[in-house]
Structures are given as structure tokens and as C-alpha cells.
Design a protein around this motif. Structure first.
Motif, PDB file in Angstrom:
ATOM      1  N   SER A  27       0.798  -1.221   0.000  1.00 18.62           N
ATOM      2  CA  SER A  27       0.000   0.000   0.000  1.00 18.62           C
ATOM      3  C   SER A  27       0.833   1.276   0.000  1.00 18.62           C
ATOM      4  O   SER A  27       0.431   2.284   0.573  1.00 18.62           O
ATOM      5  CB  SER A  27      -0.949   0.012   1.207  1.00 18.62           C
ATOM      6  N   ASP A  71      -1.951  -7.207   1.718  1.00 21.38           N
ATOM      7  CA  ASP A  71      -1.097  -6.022   1.716  1.00 21.38           C
ATOM      8  C   ASP A  71       0.140  -6.312   2.566  1.00 21.38           C
ATOM      9  O   ASP A  71       0.037  -6.542   3.772  1.00 21.38           O
ATOM     10  CB  ASP A  71      -1.880  -4.833   2.280  1.00 21.38           C
ATOM     11  N   ALA A 130       0.538  -4.161   5.610  1.00 25.18           N
ATOM     12  CA  ALA A 130      -0.304  -4.543   6.746  1.00 25.18           C
ATOM     13  C   ALA A 130       0.258  -5.765   7.454  1.00 25.18           C
ATOM     14  O   ALA A 130       0.174  -5.878   8.689  1.00 25.18           O
ATOM     15  CB  ALA A 130      -1.728  -4.813   6.269  1.00 25.18           C
ATOM     16  N   GLN A 183       0.769  -3.011  12.291  1.00 25.82           N
ATOM     17  CA  GLN A 183       0.329  -1.620  12.199  1.00 25.82           C
ATOM     18  C   GLN A 183       1.468  -0.637  12.458  1.00 25.82           C
ATOM     19  O   GLN A 183       1.663   0.325  11.715  1.00 25.82           O
ATOM     20  CB  GLN A 183      -0.820  -1.358  13.183  1.00 25.82           C
TER      21      GLN A 183
END
Length: 359
Positions: free
Chosen positions: A10, A37, A40, A44
Motif C-alpha cells: 500500500s 497487503d 499490513a 500496524q
């Protein structure tokens, strides 16, 4: 049914577009797919930190150039250490996903995922790496990848720099489906409120909205062009564009939007940074004015787009963009790219599956 796992990233939107193109083609051939992703999967905190570091590198003139050309391209120790740090988090997460989904194919469209996939134990799947950069750097090209998918012969040579025996397939760049059937210019302009005979410019610079786009948009509008200015996911830029539009009636601001095919169809000229938007503009037969705002791999991509023709380049300084844009608007419009068809992409990707014994 066979199953494929696609590993995207991302940072910007380009990786997701490529992953979606692969997934759509696989599903049309009877596969099931899942897309994850890599940012991810880092967690976080680590994913957010990685994005923040990358943005900061781009914000500092010359710093990302230095990292790309002196570390990423040759695979220097600094780049390998960064890759190894990400891999320690990615390998366990990918191992769980592969165990749960049991794919016959994994497609990495994000460099950070490449080495992690190749280090999964007891592999019983094929691994494709798909990169649309004109010169994939060292972290893209690692042992264990079964097939590299690229979109130019130059990129194929870049892959073989690191792996002379690599299996490489050159494919046409896939487009989002609406770009294969865009509206006509008159229809698009009527929907957007742009006069039929007016000069019209689409201004955008990736999902992050890199460069001084608000000042550039206002300057282009003041020079007489209707400007369709897209902020992407940059909310501060969107706020500035909307404020500028209150002073310049020819400025039409947009945030993150799925109307890019219609905006491009309405425009005479696309002003953008180097990236997948260039393939979309060529598919519609629009001239390009490239903003030199993406360092590192962006500079290589920019030079390749200039070589392909029907493109000019400018710095991000608003006055220079206006001067170059007005000149570009006076030049003949190119014909749509003849190779930009869904059939060409699907045929090429199907050939890659056959090459890997997955047809």
C-alpha cells in the motif's frame, strides 16, 4: 479450483492496480484468488513506520536518489539489512496465509514481499514477481522466483543483470477495466462542465499528490486552461485545491476518485508524475507532460516514457509547468496505443501461466 495468492503493497496505488489485474484475469480462467497487503502484514506500527520513512525520503531532495542508486540498485549492505528486517516479520505471516489458502501460485507485486515468499519452507507453489518499473532494483530480483513479469524489454535486461538465467516474460501494462472503454471527449466534457472547445488539462501526481499541485493547478487555470486537478488520497492537497477553485472558476478539484477514465477522456493533456498513469494516458491517445518529482526509480521510468514519445518533462515549479503545458497543448495529439487492449494483456498473462505449467 486452483488458487492464487497476490501480495501487494500500500505505498501508493500502483501495486494494488497490478494485483487487481492479475486477480481479474485468473478469476476469468476459473481460479480463486486472495490479495494481501505486505505493509499490513508488517504490523500496524511497522507498516506505518515504513510508509513514513519512505515519504520522508521522497521529501528530502536527493536522499532517495542516493538510497536507490547506491543501495537498492546494487543490493548494497544497507538495502539487504532493510530487506532482512522486513522479512523477519513477513515470513511468519505469509507462512500462515499459505498454510491456510494452499495456493498453486503466489504473485508478488511489491519488492518487500519477494524475498519473504522465496524463503517460505516446503514450497509447493509457483512464484511470480510482477514489476512495472523500467529498471527493477536488486530486491525485486532474487533466487527462488520462478518467473519475472515486466512491461518492457529494458526491464527484462535489468532483471538479467542480477540473474542472467532468469525466466522473464514481457507483458503489456494492464489497465483498469474502464480505461478499455472510456467515454468520448464530448460526453466526458459535458458531464464535467468543461466547454467543448476549451483547452483542458488533467493534473495529478499519484495517490500521494506529490509536488506543489495546488499552486500549479491555479497557475494553469489562470493561464486559460480548464484544469481537472486530482489530489488522490492527499487530503491537505484536496483542501488547497478546493480553496483555489473558489478563486479560479476553470479549476475543477477532485479528491480520491474513480472517475479518472472520464477525466482523462475530457483532457487534451495529462500532466502527471511517471508511473502507471502514463500507460493509461497512452491508451486514450493523450499527450503527457511529466513532472520530475519522483526520485530513484521514478527518474528511470520518466526517461523511458520520454523515449516512448508524445511526452515532455518539466520540473515541479508552477511557472515551468505552465510554460511547458501551453506548448504541449499546441502539439498534435497522438493516436491511442494499439496494444492497449484487454486481449493483449490476457493473452500475455495466460502465456506466463502456460510457461510455468499452470495453464
Amino acid at each position: 479450483m486452483p488458487h492464487a495468492l497476490l501480495v501487494s503493497g500500500s505505498l501508493g496505488q500502483g501495486h494494488d492496480v497490478m494485483a487487481q489485474a492479475c486477480a481479474d484475469t485468473l478469476r476469468a480462467r476459473g481460479w480463486t484468488t486472495g490479495t494481501v497487503d505486505a505493509m499490513a502484514l508488517l504490523g500496524q506500527r511497522s507498516g506505518a513506520a515504513g510508509e513514513a520513512v519512505f515519504r520522508r525520503l521522497l521529501d528530502l531532495p536527493g536522499v532517495y536518489d542516493a538510497f536507490h542508486f547506491s543501495a537498492l540498485r546494487p543490493g548494497a549492505r544497507l538495502a539487504l539489512l532493510a530487506d532482512a528486517a522486513a522479512r523477519t516479520r513477513l515470513v511468519p505471516a505469509l507462512r500462515e496465509l499459505v498454510a491456510a489458502q494452499r495456493p498453486q501460485l503466489v504473485v508478488s507485486v511489491f519488492a518487500t514481499a519477494t524475498s519473504a515468499v522465496n524463503r517460505l519452507p516446503n514450497r509447493d507453489f509457483r512464484h511470480f514477481v510482477f514489476c512495472t518499473d523500467v529498471t527493477p532494483h536488486r530486491l525485486w530480483v532474487q533466487e527462488g522466483t520462478d518467473l519475472f513479469l515486466v512491461t518492457s524489454e529494458v526491464a527484462a535486461c535489468a532483471v538479467r543483470r542480477y540473474r542472467p538465467d532468469a525466466a522473464v516474460t514481457v507483458l503489456p501494462a494492464p489497465l483498469r477495466e474502464p480505461f478499455y472503454r472510456p467515454p468520448g471527449r464530448a460526453e466526458a466534457r459535458a458531464d464535467l462542465g468543461v466547454p467543448a472547445g476549451a483547452a483542458c488539462v488533467l493534473l495529478m501526481s499519484g495517490a500521494w499528490g506529490l509536488g506543489p499541485l495546488a499552486r500549479t493547478a491555479a497557475a494553469l487555470a489562470a493561464a486559460g486552461a480548464h484544469v481537472l486537478a486530482v489530489a488522490g488520497r492527499n487530503r491537505e492537497l484536496e483542501r488547497r485545491l478546493r480553496a483555489a477553485a473558489r478563486r479560479e472558476p476553470r479549476l475543477h478539484p477532485f479528491g480520491h476518485t474513480d472517475r479518472i477514465p472520464a477525466l482523462m477522456a475530457a483532457a487534451d493533456l495529462v500532466v502527471t508524475s511517471s508511473g502507471d498513469t502514463c500507460s493509461e494516458a497512452r491508451a486514450l491517445g493523450r499527450r503527457l507532460l511529466l513532472l520530475d518529482v519522483v526520485q530513484g526509480h521514478g527518474r528511470d521510468n520518466l526517461q523511458h516514457e520520454l523515449e516512448l514519445g508524445h511526452a515532455d518533462v518539466a520540473s515541479a515549479h508552477p511557472a515551468e509547468v505552465v510554460r511547458n503545458a501551453l506548448a504541449a497543448l499546441a502539439r498534435p495529439e497522438p493516436a491511442p496505443s494499439p496494444g492497449a487492449t484487454p486481449e493483449r494483456w490476457r493473452t500475455g498473462f495466460t502465456g506466463a501461466l502456460e510457461q510455468a505449467g499452470l495453464a
